[in-house]
Enzyme design. Structure first.
Site: not given
Ligand code: G1P
Ligand code: ZN
Length: 542
Positions: A278, A281
């Protein structure tokens, strides 16, 4: 025209770190999408006649979900929906559109970096009027509502043509189908020195951007190739596909391996970057050097003033707790605030709104600023390009000088994916029980100084979030953090974050896993990972 449809609740519509994420077949259950969207509308008030932004990352089921959401928005009384052509909007572009149009909120259809396709993942996320993810109080209200919901409102209408830019009516509501890239590209031009970056490319600078067959393809082609003059083909895998070509659109060293290998090869261009499903990142790789997201945050913060949009300097820096402390040293030197928040972008919104922080980041390849209320992949890439152009130095040189000035935080995250949910819960419970006995214990050369379960008190609204990850802090600044993922869709994922601070520049050339080996052994002893999970190695190291 409006019909009220009876429904029965599901008990699993609890939003996680970033919205509701489930497998596509789960979303395809009867009224599953409708229930969740109505639960959102029932949990917010005052949107009659207001604008709602809708868009997604183009993955499988995106178009169906958008049609459902638009019909329900019309039936619930929204005055206007703004939707990206083809149903496409990157997450940061959606955030910008909400802000620019003073929309009431937005619905973003995405499961971010998770794989897509008929058996893949899908997700629905609600963003509020500041352009950012709904805060916890609201996601909890949505969940509570979803457990008792008994009806939803929709309009009977043919599908909206999403492929033609223009304006039409759906019931009493206006639908504007817009170019998903234009507003976002204009915002980027306002923040960065496009002239300097254009000159960089004109001088022979070469870059590889991997859009991973996901949403950033059209954005990267327009901005990097058309507006900045990078050669055609700079953006690779630039056509969004419903199943991302069968890959995980996750810009890390495992799933963006081709880019990594290219950047480490003799043919490497000057700069490599990638973004996720999306578009929020980013992965940054210089020729011969991978920049960890934690380091990238620190280096961007230290150099942001070189970009016109940040020439005034930063108000403060915010990072999620598991993100390394590299940015803290920049904040300290600049005499600006440093905020440590729980994992998830939603915790940055208040800090940005209140003007306490300008730049934010997470170790999970997320960086962004107060220009929107989401992390922003292409923004980070453009800020790097602006810095490279302004300093006339390579990524390697910038990194080395940064470490020499601030010290180096060796950092890695070890993920144990799809482990047994009960075993994962027991591992975390056992860790929490151990907390009081850890200080004073030694693991090899490492002496535990403190250990806790991270809790955050939002300095703006005073809300408290507890149980956000177990931290074991060692003398000298090394650290291990344990937490369970809140975004997975099968089993549990244990994340182990390892960090070791090295002030001595003579020791900055070490291999990361080797620099962290003492911490890796300590993590195993403290959490009994292999015994409890049955795994003797992580599934992903980033
Ligand atoms: C993961 C990442 C976190 C990010 C999220 C959404 O979450 O660790 O930093 O904000 O994806 O992109 P998690 O799976 O660790 O809860
Ligand atoms: Zn994303």
């Amino acid at each position: 025209m409006i019909s009220i449809v009876e429904t029965t609740p599901y008990d699993d519509q609890k939003p996680g770190t970033s919205g509701l994420r489930k497998k596509v077949p789960v979303f395809r259950q009867k009224n599953y999408v409708e229930n969740f969207i109505q639960s959102i509308f029932d949990s917010v008030a005052g949107f009659r006649g207001e604008t709602l932004v809708i868009g997604g990352d183009g993955r499988y089921f995106n178009r169906e979900a958008i049609q459902i959401a638009m019909r329900m928005a019309a039936a619930n009384g929204f005055g206007r929906v703004i939707v990206g052509q083809g149903g496409i909007l990157s997450t940061p572009a959606a955030s910008h559109l909400i802000r620019k149009n003073r929309a009431f909120g937005g619905i973003i259809l995405s499961a971010s970096h998770n794989p897509g396709g008929p058996e893949g993942d899908f997700g629905i996320k609600y963003n509020i009027g500041n352009g950012g993810p709904a805060p916890e109080k609201l996601t909890e209200a949505i969940y509570a509502r979803s457990r008792v919901i008994d009806r939803y409102a929709t309009v009977r209408a043919v599908d909206v043509d999403l492929d033609t830019v223009g304006q039409l009516m759906l019931g009493d509501m206006t639908v504007e189908v817009i170019d998903p890239v234009a507003d976002y590209a204009e915002l980027m031009e306002a923040l960065f020195d496009f002239g300097a970056i254009r000159a960089l490319f004109a001088g022979g600078f070469r870059m590889a951007f991997d859009a991973m067959h996901a949403v950033t393809g059209p954005y990267a082609v327009e901005i990097l190739e058309r507006r900045l003059g990078a050669p055609a083909g700079t953006a690779r895998n630039a056509v969004p596909l419903e199943d991302f070509g069968g890959h995980h659109p996750d810009p890390n060293l495992v799933h963006a391996r081709d880019l990594y290998d290219l950047m480490m090869s003799p043919e490497a261009p000057d700069f490599g970057a990638a973004s996720d499903g999306d578009g929020d990142r980013n992965l940054i790789i210089g020729r011969g050097i991978f920049v960890t997201p934690s380091d990238s945050l620190a280096m961007l913060a230290a150099n942001a003033h070189l970009a016109p949009g940040y020439a005034q300097g930063l108000k403060g820096i915010a990072r999620s707790m598991p993100t390394s402390g590299a940015a803290d040293r920049v904040a300290q030197k600049r005499g600006i605030g440093l905020y440590e928040t729980p994992t998830g972008w939603k915790f940055f919104g208040n800090l940005l709104d209140a003007g306490l922080a300008t730049i934010c980041g997470e170790e999970s390849a997320g960086t962004g600023s107060d220009h929107v209320r989401e992390k922003d992949g292409l923004w980070a890439v453009l800020l790097w390009l602006n810095i490279l152009a302004a300093r006339g130095a390579s990524v390697m040189e910038i990194a080395r000088r940064h470490w020499a000035e601030y010290g180096r935080n060796y950092y890695a995250r070890h993920d144990y994916e799809d482990i047994d949910t009960a075993a994962a819960g027991e591992l975390m419970a056992a860790l929490r029980q151990k907390l009081p006995s850890l200080p004073g214990q030694r693991f090899g050369d490492l002496a535990v100084e403190a250990a806790d379960d991270f809790a955050y008190r939002d300095p703006v609204d005073g809300s408290v979030s507890e149980g956000q990850g177990v931290r074991v802090l060692f003398a000298g600044g090394s650290r291990i953090v344990f937490r369970l993922s809140g975004t997975g869709t099968s089993g549990a994922t244990l994340r182990v974050y390892l960090e070791c601070y090295e002030p001595d520049a003579a020791r900055h050339g070490r291999e990361t896993q080797e620099a962290l080996s003492g911490l890796i052994a300590a993590a195993e002893r403290i959490a009994e990972i292999s015994r409890r999970t049955g795994r003797d190695a992580p599934s992903v190291v980033t």
